[in-house]
Scaffold this active site. Sequence first.
Site, PDB file in Angstrom:
ATOM      1  N   GLY A  15      30.588  16.935  32.772  1.00 42.34           N
ATOM      2  CA  GLY A  15      31.794  17.287  33.505  1.00 42.34           C
ATOM      3  C   GLY A  15      31.505  18.105  34.739  1.00 42.34           C
ATOM      4  O   GLY A  15      32.083  17.875  35.811  1.00 42.34           O
ATOM      5  N   CYS A  42      25.014  16.057  26.347  1.00 40.17           N
ATOM      6  CA  CYS A  42      24.854  14.621  26.166  1.00 40.17           C
ATOM      7  C   CYS A  42      23.466  14.145  26.583  1.00 40.17           C
ATOM      8  O   CYS A  42      22.805  13.416  25.851  1.00 40.17           O
ATOM      9  CB  CYS A  42      25.927  13.871  26.947  1.00 40.17           C
ATOM     10  SG  CYS A  42      25.825  12.078  26.735  1.00 40.17           S
ATOM     11  N   CYS A  47      24.097  12.813  22.872  1.00 36.85           N
ATOM     12  CA  CYS A  47      24.307  11.387  22.652  1.00 36.85           C
ATOM     13  C   CYS A  47      23.211  10.503  23.228  1.00 36.85           C
ATOM     14  O   CYS A  47      22.891   9.460  22.641  1.00 36.85           O
ATOM     15  CB  CYS A  47      25.663  10.969  23.204  1.00 36.85           C
ATOM     16  SG  CYS A  47      26.078  11.627  24.821  1.00 36.85           S
ATOM     17  N   LYS A  50      19.949  10.912  21.045  1.00 36.46           N
ATOM     18  CA  LYS A  50      20.318  10.436  19.709  1.00 36.46           C
ATOM     19  C   LYS A  50      20.412   8.918  19.679  1.00 36.46           C
ATOM     20  O   LYS A  50      19.961   8.277  18.727  1.00 36.46           O
ATOM     21  CB  LYS A  50      21.648  11.053  19.302  1.00 36.46           C
ATOM     22  CG  LYS A  50      22.163  10.613  17.941  1.00 36.46           C
ATOM     23  CD  LYS A  50      23.623  10.994  17.782  1.00 36.46           C
ATOM     24  CE  LYS A  50      24.470  10.291  18.814  1.00 36.46           C
ATOM     25  NZ  LYS A  50      25.881  10.753  18.812  1.00 36.46           N
ATOM     26  N   TYR A  98      19.762  13.796  37.397  1.00 38.07           N
ATOM     27  CA  TYR A  98      20.964  14.624  37.524  1.00 38.07           C
ATOM     28  C   TYR A  98      20.752  15.729  38.569  1.00 38.07           C
ATOM     29  O   TYR A  98      21.650  16.037  39.357  1.00 38.07           O
ATOM     30  CB  TYR A  98      21.335  15.235  36.172  1.00 38.07           C
ATOM     31  CG  TYR A  98      22.240  14.355  35.337  1.00 38.07           C
ATOM     32  CD1 TYR A  98      23.542  14.742  35.061  1.00 38.07           C
ATOM     33  CD2 TYR A  98      21.795  13.138  34.834  1.00 38.07           C
ATOM     34  CE1 TYR A  98      24.380  13.946  34.302  1.00 38.07           C
ATOM     35  CE2 TYR A  98      22.617  12.328  34.072  1.00 38.07           C
ATOM     36  CZ  TYR A  98      23.911  12.734  33.812  1.00 38.07           C
ATOM     37  OH  TYR A  98      24.738  11.928  33.067  1.00 38.07           O
ATOM     38  N   ALA A 114      25.273  32.326  34.112  1.00 36.64           N
ATOM     39  CA  ALA A 114      26.306  32.979  34.900  1.00 36.64           C
ATOM     40  C   ALA A 114      27.457  33.357  33.983  1.00 36.64           C
ATOM     41  O   ALA A 114      27.823  32.600  33.079  1.00 36.64           O
ATOM     42  CB  ALA A 114      26.802  32.061  36.008  1.00 36.64           C
ATOM     43  N   TYR A 177      30.734  12.433  13.000  1.00 32.97           N
ATOM     44  CA  TYR A 177      29.856  11.382  13.517  1.00 32.97           C
ATOM     45  C   TYR A 177      28.403  11.835  13.584  1.00 32.97           C
ATOM     46  O   TYR A 177      27.487  11.045  13.319  1.00 32.97           O
ATOM     47  CB  TYR A 177      30.351  10.863  14.865  1.00 32.97           C
ATOM     48  CG  TYR A 177      30.276  11.840  16.010  1.00 32.97           C
ATOM     49  CD1 TYR A 177      29.170  11.881  16.840  1.00 32.97           C
ATOM     50  CD2 TYR A 177      31.321  12.711  16.289  1.00 32.97           C
ATOM     51  CE1 TYR A 177      29.088  12.762  17.905  1.00 32.97           C
ATOM     52  CE2 TYR A 177      31.259  13.599  17.349  1.00 32.97           C
ATOM     53  CZ  TYR A 177      30.144  13.623  18.146  1.00 32.97           C
ATOM     54  OH  TYR A 177      30.058  14.501  19.190  1.00 32.97           O
ATOM     55  N   GLU A 181      25.525   9.786  11.652  1.00 32.20           N
ATOM     56  CA  GLU A 181      24.510   9.142  12.480  1.00 32.20           C
ATOM     57  C   GLU A 181      23.109   9.591  12.084  1.00 32.20           C
ATOM     58  O   GLU A 181      22.199   8.764  11.914  1.00 32.20           O
ATOM     59  CB  GLU A 181      24.781   9.442  13.955  1.00 32.20           C
ATOM     60  CG  GLU A 181      25.993   8.684  14.484  1.00 32.20           C
ATOM     61  CD  GLU A 181      26.447   9.142  15.850  1.00 32.20           C
ATOM     62  OE1 GLU A 181      27.223   8.408  16.478  1.00 32.20           O
ATOM     63  OE2 GLU A 181      26.059  10.246  16.286  1.00 32.20           O
ATOM     64  N   ARG A 198      32.185  19.328   2.336  1.00 33.46           N
ATOM     65  CA  ARG A 198      33.108  20.146   1.549  1.00 33.46           C
ATOM     66  C   ARG A 198      34.378  19.373   1.200  1.00 33.46           C
ATOM     67  O   ARG A 198      35.030  19.638   0.196  1.00 33.46           O
ATOM     68  CB  ARG A 198      33.471  21.403   2.339  1.00 33.46           C
ATOM     69  CG  ARG A 198      34.311  22.415   1.598  1.00 33.46           C
ATOM     70  CD  ARG A 198      34.628  23.601   2.499  1.00 33.46           C
ATOM     71  NE  ARG A 198      33.411  24.308   2.885  1.00 33.46           N
ATOM     72  CZ  ARG A 198      32.867  25.287   2.168  1.00 33.46           C
ATOM     73  NH1 ARG A 198      33.431  25.673   1.043  1.00 33.46           N
ATOM     74  NH2 ARG A 198      31.768  25.883   2.587  1.00 33.46           N
ATOM     75  N   ARG A 204      37.177  11.916   9.438  1.00 30.67           N
ATOM     76  CA  ARG A 204      38.634  12.012   9.601  1.00 30.67           C
ATOM     77  C   ARG A 204      39.003  11.620  11.035  1.00 30.67           C
ATOM     78  O   ARG A 204      38.341  11.993  11.986  1.00 30.67           O
ATOM     79  CB  ARG A 204      39.107  13.430   9.300  1.00 30.67           C
ATOM     80  CG  ARG A 204      38.903  13.829   7.842  1.00 30.67           C
ATOM     81  CD  ARG A 204      39.551  15.159   7.521  1.00 30.67           C
ATOM     82  NE  ARG A 204      39.257  15.561   6.162  1.00 30.67           N
ATOM     83  CZ  ARG A 204      39.927  15.137   5.091  1.00 30.67           C
ATOM     84  NH1 ARG A 204      40.929  14.292   5.256  1.00 30.67           N
ATOM     85  NH2 ARG A 204      39.600  15.548   3.875  1.00 30.67           N
ATOM     86  N   ALA A 341      33.116   5.604  19.008  1.00 28.74           N
ATOM     87  CA  ALA A 341      32.186   4.910  18.130  1.00 28.74           C
ATOM     88  C   ALA A 341      31.352   5.912  17.355  1.00 28.74           C
ATOM     89  O   ALA A 341      31.122   7.040  17.807  1.00 28.74           O
ATOM     90  CB  ALA A 341      31.274   3.979  18.932  1.00 28.74           C
ATOM     91  N   HIS A 437      31.696 -18.884  20.533  1.00 28.58           N
ATOM     92  CA  HIS A 437      31.049 -19.241  19.270  1.00 28.58           C
ATOM     93  C   HIS A 437      29.589 -19.641  19.482  1.00 28.58           C
ATOM     94  O   HIS A 437      29.266 -20.293  20.463  1.00 28.58           O
ATOM     95  CB  HIS A 437      31.822 -20.402  18.631  1.00 28.58           C
ATOM     96  CG  HIS A 437      31.274 -20.841  17.313  1.00 28.58           C
ATOM     97  ND1 HIS A 437      31.487 -20.136  16.150  1.00 28.58           N
ATOM     98  CD2 HIS A 437      30.505 -21.910  16.985  1.00 28.58           C
ATOM     99  CE1 HIS A 437      30.890 -20.754  15.149  1.00 28.58           C
ATOM    100  NE2 HIS A 437      30.287 -21.836  15.631  1.00 28.58           N
ATOM    101  N   GLU A 442      33.948 -13.156  18.222  1.00 29.54           N
ATOM    102  CA  GLU A 442      34.988 -14.170  18.124  1.00 29.54           C
ATOM    103  C   GLU A 442      35.974 -13.878  16.997  1.00 29.54           C
ATOM    104  O   GLU A 442      37.113 -14.379  16.994  1.00 29.54           O
ATOM    105  CB  GLU A 442      34.385 -15.561  17.946  1.00 29.54           C
ATOM    106  CG  GLU A 442      33.733 -15.802  16.602  1.00 29.54           C
ATOM    107  CD  GLU A 442      33.179 -17.218  16.479  1.00 29.54           C
ATOM    108  OE1 GLU A 442      33.899 -18.170  16.798  1.00 29.54           O
ATOM    109  OE2 GLU A 442      32.018 -17.353  16.041  1.00 29.54           O
TER     110      GLU A 442
END
Length: 448
Positions: A15, A42, A47, A50, A98, A114, A177, A181, A198, A204, A341, A437, A442
Amino acid sequence: MSFDFDLFIIGAGSGGVRASRIAASHGAKVAVAEEHRVGGTCVIRGCVPKKMLVYGAHFAEDVHDAARFGWDIQGASFNWPRLRDVVLDDVTRLEGLYTQTLNNNHVTLFPERATISGPHEVTLTSGKTVTAKVILVAVGGWPTIPNVPGAEYGITSNEVFHLDALPKRAVIAGAGYIANEFAGILHAFGVEVTLVTRGDRMLRGYDTEIVDRLVAMTTAKGVDVRFDFPLQGIAKQEDNSLIVDGGDQGQIETDMVLFAIGRSPKTQGLGLEHAGVAVDKSGAIIVDAHNRSNVASIYAVGDVTNRVQLTPVAIREGHAFADTVFGNNPRTVDYDAIPTAVFSSPPLAGVGLTEEDARAQYGDGIKIYKSDFRPMKNVVSGRQERGLYKMITAGPDEQVVGLHLIGPDSSEILQAAAIAVKAGLNKQAFDDTMALHPSMAEELVLMK
């Protein structure tokens, strides 16, 4: 007033980097502070690495299945240090990209922590103070550690990528997740895995029927799944093995405990109180639809707001913030029908309403369509695992309000299908689409 920068961003994750690039493109003078590595959760410890481990884990089954497809593979073995180092090297490569993005957009990078010291001021670890017209907090979240005796003997997803060697046995505590995973990843690498939670269910927020299918397949693979397990403490033995205390549910002897019980906004010690920034009970910064806190000059995006903890959401929020504040183009993020996902084994994916949510919203005005099938690859390889695709429609025109899949490549298939849900298409639009197919995808247009 005169400021050192138009925008100062705390945190160079997904972000923060997107916000910096877009704000700079609008002509803003931008600075970013990052105390660890550019790229954030990430890219550095989430992610991306991973998913690379997930790819590595797939080969465990592929090697086993190869014989049925005519391949003779003798002496195949897994080398954890090799995969670990390849993954970490690629993380370093991505970090460089990055950082290059920041440099290309003339963003000033402060590679240090900071904290906020006022509505328009931040203080760096070096002691330097910097002023800015606008401050954006994009520090993300941090793994939650349970408050139990011996918690210091456990690790989190932050550390698992750097293990010197894989343990023989591992207990994974969690139901989300990350827990599911890593249960699949470590099991595929030959670790004896026990997954404890627990509560009385996993994942969920995902469709119950799809999750139940995953739990059944996870158990069939050999992962010991234990519900209603109250983690009460961890003790270390003389041989460095660990005893996990589950109270009435007994004890588990293991070599590693991985905590995956959730992530909390990383606001502790950030100095928000110096500017009077309001947070909720979890420590998340409270913001409005335009990502603005109760302090006019301070905004926040991403996991630190605890709205939707997903990288693409943080990116959209960062972009919308920059357009709104510096691009004279006020925009908000639409949080409806976000595809998600779980890169478990096999993966599951969903978008829109679950069956439970749809019934609560529409009552008897819904219809459920399903395809319960055995993927062709599983037929040839002799695997009994079955995929399950589920479509939920609502109203007389059968608008598709939810799609939920489990099976190979579910996440790849769902991304395109999510467009249909977002666009509000109905079941007839799927029926009118010719099947591709033979493919698993499909099944989406063949459900009756």
